[in-house]
Design a protein around this motif. Sequence first.
Motif, PDB file in Angstrom:
ATOM      1  N   VAL A  11       0.767  -1.364   0.002  1.00 24.02           N
ATOM      2  CA  VAL A  11      -0.059   0.148   0.500  1.00 24.02           C
ATOM      3  C   VAL A  11       1.172   0.863  -0.150  1.00 24.02           C
ATOM      4  CG1 VAL A  11      -1.453   1.189   1.436  1.00 24.02           C
ATOM      5  CG2 VAL A  11      -1.594  -0.809   1.228  1.00 24.02           C
ATOM      6  N   ILE A  34       1.417   3.960  -3.076  1.00 24.33           N
ATOM      7  CA  ILE A  34       0.690   5.272  -2.619  1.00 24.33           C
ATOM      8  C   ILE A  34       1.794   5.772  -3.413  1.00 24.33           C
ATOM      9  CG2 ILE A  34      -0.112   7.454  -0.690  1.00 24.33           C
ATOM     10  CD1 ILE A  34      -1.903   5.193   0.152  1.00 24.33           C
ATOM     11  N   ALA A  50      10.630   2.500   9.973  1.00 24.44           N
ATOM     12  CA  ALA A  50       9.966   3.610   9.836  1.00 24.44           C
ATOM     13  C   ALA A  50      10.611   4.900   8.386  1.00 24.44           C
ATOM     14  CB  ALA A  50      10.541   4.065  11.125  1.00 24.44           C
ATOM     15  N   LEU A  88       7.950   4.950   5.602  1.00 25.83           N
ATOM     16  CA  LEU A  88       6.658   5.573   6.538  1.00 25.83           C
ATOM     17  C   LEU A  88       7.583   6.980   6.178  1.00 25.83           C
ATOM     18  CD1 LEU A  88       5.430   3.379   9.452  1.00 25.83           C
ATOM     19  CD2 LEU A  88       5.043   3.685   7.232  1.00 25.83           C
ATOM     20  N   VAL A  89       8.278   7.242   6.716  1.00 30.85           N
ATOM     21  CA  VAL A  89       9.039   9.167   6.506  1.00 30.85           C
ATOM     22  C   VAL A  89       8.975   9.265   5.379  1.00 30.85           C
ATOM     23  CG1 VAL A  89      10.893  10.633   7.401  1.00 30.85           C
ATOM     24  CG2 VAL A  89      10.034   8.988   9.027  1.00 30.85           C
ATOM     25  N   LEU A 136       7.259   8.321   2.752  1.00 31.32           N
ATOM     26  CA  LEU A 136       6.460   8.599   2.455  1.00 31.32           C
ATOM     27  C   LEU A 136       5.578   9.160   1.899  1.00 31.32           C
ATOM     28  CD1 LEU A 136       3.951   7.103   1.127  1.00 31.32           C
ATOM     29  CD2 LEU A 136       3.035   6.031   3.325  1.00 31.32           C
ATOM     30  N   VAL A 137       5.254   9.984   4.332  1.00 32.56           N
ATOM     31  CA  VAL A 137       4.667  11.307   4.747  1.00 32.56           C
ATOM     32  C   VAL A 137       5.386  12.718   4.092  1.00 32.56           C
ATOM     33  CG1 VAL A 137       4.177  12.422   6.775  1.00 32.56           C
ATOM     34  CG2 VAL A 137       4.242  10.473   6.546  1.00 32.56           C
ATOM     35  N   LEU A 142       3.997  12.256   0.593  1.00 32.05           N
ATOM     36  CA  LEU A 142       2.962  12.512   0.845  1.00 32.05           C
ATOM     37  C   LEU A 142       2.098  13.941   1.062  1.00 32.05           C
ATOM     38  CD1 LEU A 142       0.576   9.839   1.518  1.00 32.05           C
ATOM     39  CD2 LEU A 142       0.075  10.853  -0.583  1.00 32.05           C
ATOM     40  N   LEU A 143       3.219  14.453   1.503  1.00 34.29           N
ATOM     41  CA  LEU A 143       2.817  16.530   1.888  1.00 34.29           C
ATOM     42  C   LEU A 143       2.682  17.252   0.648  1.00 34.29           C
ATOM     43  CD1 LEU A 143       4.157  16.545   5.489  1.00 34.29           C
ATOM     44  CD2 LEU A 143       1.618  16.347   4.897  1.00 34.29           C
ATOM     45  N   PHE A 144       4.912  16.654   0.311  1.00 33.49           N
ATOM     46  CA  PHE A 144       4.958  17.588  -1.184  1.00 33.49           C
ATOM     47  C   PHE A 144       4.403  16.807  -2.415  1.00 33.49           C
ATOM     48  CE2 PHE A 144       7.637  18.223   2.132  1.00 33.49           C
ATOM     49  CZ  PHE A 144       7.476  19.484   2.246  1.00 33.49           C
ATOM     50  N   PRO A 156       0.394  15.728  -3.058  1.00 28.21           N
ATOM     51  CA  PRO A 156      -0.356  14.730  -2.449  1.00 28.21           C
ATOM     52  C   PRO A 156      -1.195  13.436  -3.540  1.00 28.21           C
ATOM     53  CG  PRO A 156      -0.276  17.029  -2.382  1.00 28.21           C
ATOM     54  CD  PRO A 156       0.163  16.886  -3.616  1.00 28.21           C
ATOM     55  N   PHE A 168      -1.964  19.995   4.645  1.00 23.69           N
ATOM     56  CA  PHE A 168      -2.150  19.570   3.546  1.00 23.69           C
ATOM     57  C   PHE A 168      -2.636  19.084   2.658  1.00 23.69           C
ATOM     58  CE2 PHE A 168       2.649  19.958   5.715  1.00 23.69           C
ATOM     59  CZ  PHE A 168       2.856  20.524   4.299  1.00 23.69           C
ATOM     60  N   LEU A 215      -5.042  15.892   3.619  1.00 27.02           N
ATOM     61  CA  LEU A 215      -5.192  15.053   3.086  1.00 27.02           C
ATOM     62  C   LEU A 215      -6.471  14.304   3.277  1.00 27.02           C
ATOM     63  CD1 LEU A 215      -2.129  13.701   4.963  1.00 27.02           C
ATOM     64  CD2 LEU A 215      -2.289  14.272   2.089  1.00 27.02           C
ATOM     65  N   TYR A 256      -5.253   9.061   2.169  1.00 20.55           N
ATOM     66  CA  TYR A 256      -4.631   9.271   2.084  1.00 20.55           C
ATOM     67  C   TYR A 256      -4.551   9.769   3.957  1.00 20.55           C
ATOM     68  CZ  TYR A 256      -3.885   9.113  -3.095  1.00 20.55           C
ATOM     69  OH  TYR A 256      -3.680   9.158  -4.346  1.00 20.55           O
ATOM     70  N   VAL A 283      -1.687   8.194   5.936  1.00 18.31           N
ATOM     71  CA  VAL A 283      -0.688   9.005   6.974  1.00 18.31           C
ATOM     72  C   VAL A 283      -0.247   8.951   8.559  1.00 18.31           C
ATOM     73  CG1 VAL A 283       0.282  11.693   6.950  1.00 18.31           C
ATOM     74  CG2 VAL A 283       0.171  10.236   4.984  1.00 18.31           C
ATOM     75  N   ALA A 323       0.952   6.089   9.253  1.00 18.52           N
ATOM     76  CA  ALA A 323       2.239   6.200   9.283  1.00 18.52           C
ATOM     77  C   ALA A 323       2.940   6.957  10.628  1.00 18.52           C
ATOM     78  CB  ALA A 323       2.901   6.967   7.937  1.00 18.52           C
ATOM     79  N   LEU A 341       4.956   4.578  13.709  1.00 18.81           N
ATOM     80  CA  LEU A 341       6.312   4.961  13.570  1.00 18.81           C
ATOM     81  C   LEU A 341       6.594   5.460  15.020  1.00 18.81           C
ATOM     82  CD1 LEU A 341       6.581   8.423  11.566  1.00 18.81           C
ATOM     83  CD2 LEU A 341       8.031   5.916  11.217  1.00 18.81           C
ATOM     84  N   LEU A 356       6.869   1.851  17.312  1.00 16.05           N
ATOM     85  CA  LEU A 356       8.975   1.459  16.345  1.00 16.05           C
ATOM     86  C   LEU A 356       9.412   1.952  17.827  1.00 16.05           C
ATOM     87  CD1 LEU A 356       8.582   1.294  12.476  1.00 16.05           C
ATOM     88  CD2 LEU A 356       9.346  -0.184  14.401  1.00 16.05           C
TER      89      LEU A 356
END
Lengths: 286, 311
Positions: free
Chosen positions: A225, A229, A264, A267-268, A270-271, A274-276, A278, B100, B102, B106, B110, B113, B117, B120
């Motif tokens: 996933v 994305i 992690a 994931l970081v 990915l985030v 997505l922020l820059f 979308p 942002f 979302l 999405y 996020v 995610a 984190l 972890l």
Amino acid sequence: MTQVILGQVLNGIIVGTLYGIIALGVTLTFGITGIVNFALGQFMMIGAYAAWHLTDVVHLPYPLSVALAVLIAGLAGFLSDRALFQFTRNNLVNGLLVSIGLISVIESGALLLYTATPKNMDFVLSGSWTLGAITISRMKVVTFAVLLAVIALTWLALANTWLGRATRAYAQNPEAAMLMGVKTEMLQVGVSVYSCALAGIGGALYAGIYSLEPSMGALFILKGVEAAILAGVGNLAGALVGGIILGITESIGALFLPTAFRDAYGLVFLVAILLFRPSGLFGGQK
Amino acid sequence: MSAAWLLVPLYLVPLVSHNEVLLTILIFTYILGILAIGFNIVFGYAGQLTMFHGAAFGIGGYATFLILSKLGISFWLAMLPMFAVILLLSMLVGWVCFKFRLREFYFAVVTLAFAELIRLVVLNWNDVTNGTLGLLVLDKPTIWWPGRGLVKIDGTVPWYLLTLTVLCAVTVVSQLIVRSWIGRNFAAIRLNEELAQTLGINTFRYKMLAFTISNVFAALAGALFGFYSNYIEPAQLSITQSLDAIAMVLLGGMGSILGPVVGAFLLTGLPHVIEFSAELRAATYGAILILVILLMPRGVVGLFSRWRHVA
């Protein structure tokens, strides 16, 4: 140091193609049936256990077991679609919950059949290739090549065949596609089954490299996933690239930063993406 | 008429039955019901599919216990700094997601995610959280009882009464929220966010509010869970925890106050009522979930429209 990094990049690429094949299934299912099938990881597990069982217990040759495992995963996908997912078309939340229910059912089934003890397949293809200071096992290279071929063929088929055009048309505009004579119900069933078969081949090849546990699916669906994305949902070639980027990010991250946080780094990343951007790295439909 | 009145007869259960299993199932129902009510506010009312409540649930347990043992203060006092931690985290995650813009899938990914984190971090911060092994919680909350001073809440019946009381309080608070202008703004955002914005609703602020409320309820439930079961482990922050709560809400009925509690009861209770091995129990859980989603799209409460009216 350069060689270590290069080795990690190669490892990342190979694991990344495994993420990519799941991501391809996620993207296809989402584009055509409007749901994200979170049980795809479990179909991968079905493929993996089927390949292990056929190779180590029934003693079939490994390539034949892989082919049969794909069939088994596809059949399981067909059954799940007829029994469950045909009722959750275009309903993201219900599809999510039904696939979560299915995860419990399939995982319990695997636990009953094969217990929680990890299974290791006997080496089907031992040895490794050495390139300078980098050694990489042959099985990993073969896995990479096969998955790459499967993804490339899928992409070619979608770009060039009538069925592929129908699929893409349906993803863009279901009603118009229907009016042009696309049999939508069959298309949806087909894509659903194909996604499960893709997960199955990923699993069958995974079985040749790593050890198997009934809970292995959860990790891969998450990565799948994420990769889908990352690339932008609906972008097929992007799914593979997304998977590989994710794999490399994790391997390189684990090299320079604490290994415990391996999961992690993707994931970081990915985030941040997505922020820059979308709608994912490669745009795609949104 | 308040939905909380429907819960009052439940206070009589310990008088009628001393069945430990039944009471234990009900205690877990009440605790997980609080978590599910919180998720229902952010998803059922405000329409935001968060995956963060599982993490908030786990942090609730960890933070309360760690603060309690480091500072040597009581359970109830330790909850205050814990809520401050949850507020800060909700602000941070909510700000990133909503700033942002979302949405839907999405937003879910996020928040998931961020939750991963945090899991972890908890899993690997061995000095403080004891890693995978988790923490043994030997302290118990205390209350002041007339004539007997501070009493430890220990044993099944006191915990039954405590969790039911907290559940009642949460029900009343959520009903007040949902019935006020806040609830109407949530509904506007759920139904059509652009329209809500043109009507002058600060959608960013209300989405943040819904997200924060959900996490605060989840953390409260998590603290109770950890202290009741005497054990806190990283699995309590897992995705499964988030998904369980979502299942409870959908099962019970989205967008009604007590629906999530009914869902919590069914998903906690049914697999225990039918005596199965652990594997079959998980399978039953999955099967119940699938059947209810496919056969009762509006949840159990949806079947009783009269109830919907009350709740």
